[in-house]
Design an enzyme around this catalytic site. Sequence first.
Site, PDB file in Angstrom:
ATOM      1  N   ARG A 121     -33.082  49.844  24.413  1.00 48.95           N
ATOM      2  CA  ARG A 121     -31.933  50.618  24.882  1.00 48.95           C
ATOM      3  C   ARG A 121     -32.364  51.715  25.842  1.00 48.95           C
ATOM      4  O   ARG A 121     -31.680  52.000  26.835  1.00 48.95           O
ATOM      5  CB  ARG A 121     -31.174  51.204  23.680  1.00 48.95           C
ATOM      6  CG  ARG A 121     -29.757  51.659  23.998  1.00 48.95           C
ATOM      7  CD  ARG A 121     -29.666  53.102  24.387  1.00 48.95           C
ATOM      8  NE  ARG A 121     -30.309  53.928  23.400  1.00 48.95           N
ATOM      9  CZ  ARG A 121     -30.916  55.072  23.696  1.00 48.95           C
ATOM     10  NH1 ARG A 121     -30.981  55.523  24.937  1.00 48.95           N
ATOM     11  NH2 ARG A 121     -31.504  55.776  22.744  1.00 48.95           N
TER      12      ARG A 121
ATOM     13  N   GLN B  48     -25.654  51.408 -10.236  1.00 44.49           N
ATOM     14  CA  GLN B  48     -24.746  52.406  -9.675  1.00 44.49           C
ATOM     15  C   GLN B  48     -25.390  53.263  -8.594  1.00 44.49           C
ATOM     16  O   GLN B  48     -24.782  53.549  -7.550  1.00 44.49           O
ATOM     17  CB  GLN B  48     -24.197  53.294 -10.796  1.00 44.49           C
ATOM     18  CG  GLN B  48     -23.262  52.570 -11.748  1.00 44.49           C
ATOM     19  CD  GLN B  48     -22.734  53.474 -12.845  1.00 44.49           C
ATOM     20  OE1 GLN B  48     -23.078  54.665 -12.916  1.00 44.49           O
ATOM     21  NE2 GLN B  48     -21.895  52.927 -13.700  1.00 44.49           N
TER      22      GLN B  48
ATOM     23  N   GLU C 197     -33.340  64.117  25.605  1.00 42.98           N
ATOM     24  CA  GLU C 197     -32.041  64.350  26.232  1.00 42.98           C
ATOM     25  C   GLU C 197     -31.211  65.366  25.453  1.00 42.98           C
ATOM     26  O   GLU C 197     -30.002  65.232  25.296  1.00 42.98           O
ATOM     27  CB  GLU C 197     -31.293  63.027  26.419  1.00 42.98           C
ATOM     28  CG  GLU C 197     -32.039  62.090  27.360  1.00 42.98           C
ATOM     29  CD  GLU C 197     -31.303  60.809  27.643  1.00 42.98           C
ATOM     30  OE1 GLU C 197     -30.059  60.828  27.603  1.00 42.98           O
ATOM     31  OE2 GLU C 197     -31.967  59.794  27.899  1.00 42.98           O
TER      32      GLU C 197
END
Length: 395
Positions: A101, A290, A374
């Site tokens: 990406r 759980q 960035e």
Amino acid sequence: MSVRTLPSFDPRDPLGLDDLLTDEDLAVRDTVRRWATDRVLPHIADWYERGELPDIRELARELGSLGALGMQLTGYGCAGASAVQYGLACLELEAADSGIRSLVSVQGSLAMYAIHRFGSEEQKRQWLPGMAAGEIIGCFGLTEPDHGSDPAGMRTHAKRDGDDWVLTGRKMWITNGSVAGVAVVWAQTDDGIRGFVVPTDRPGFSAPEIRHKWSLRASVTSELVLDEVRLPADAVLPEVTGLRGPLSCLSHARYGIVWGSMGAARASFESALDYARTREQFGKPIGGFQLTQAKLADMAVELHKGILLAHHLGRRMDAGKLRPEQVSFGKLNNVREAIEICRTARTILGANGISLEYPVMRHATNLESVLTYEGTVEMHQLVLGKALTGLDAFR
């Protein structure tokens, strides 16, 4: 009175977010997903372990043939896709690996975007068609060894020498740098910060690759060294002066990260979900306990909230309403939550979570880079803080 039959519950799309997508959106997503599945996933663990991206030029050409390079831009061989479609592509690419990406983001949202938005018609015609096709790889030089979050302090400078510019300085952590045919480099001038389109075969330009990375290993990362690189007068981007230029490019690229980070999170969540269904302890699959179900439920909630946020921002971008502060909102939330999803997924996989046979640790380490490039967490917090209070806390 007829009874309406509800659609079945899809564990991989629990909110039914695909209903928000058009047929064209789905076609773009599915095309990129198939390419990433066929071309990247069979090799990515080996590339990551070796710390290289050996097929980068061929990958770039293939991505160009898909229309994924500069896909949100119009004209000059670009696909003219919507912001949502670009975001979906980023999600699918980062579900394979952040490095893939990043290759696409730097090419399209930084280097190509800068030329498309701020370049001359001649610059656009010279560079953009080859970049859209993946025949020319681009990079974007803003960050320096001593100046990351404060680009206004950059030391790289360009001086006039007759009709020419002479460019001197260093840039650091530059994706695609050592394989790029063109670099968009930002430098101080007597008139303020300007952008320059720099062919990488110019004398004085070099891009040594950065090694020994523990993140984004399947990505080319380089230093740019500019030793009195002489450029003609028309190398400067004519339509912008000051930090507005590079910062607008970064905002465009950050938007892709909002989506992409959810791709890494999705891959890790789905890996943990599949593992929990089959891994047995105490006589039954661990997904039947759980505490494991609580983890899976929390991961699913944050993952799909993040995708919904990305979709909302994409629609705002398509409508011309997306503000930079809203992009900061998305990057801050989605990358932070993606890292937590990866870490939780690792606990479900136990010791297997650290193996490259599974994608989880690879995504987790990649996201440590995505978290700070960035725009660091702190910078995006301050962007939002200023927007919320009207008070500037940067200095």
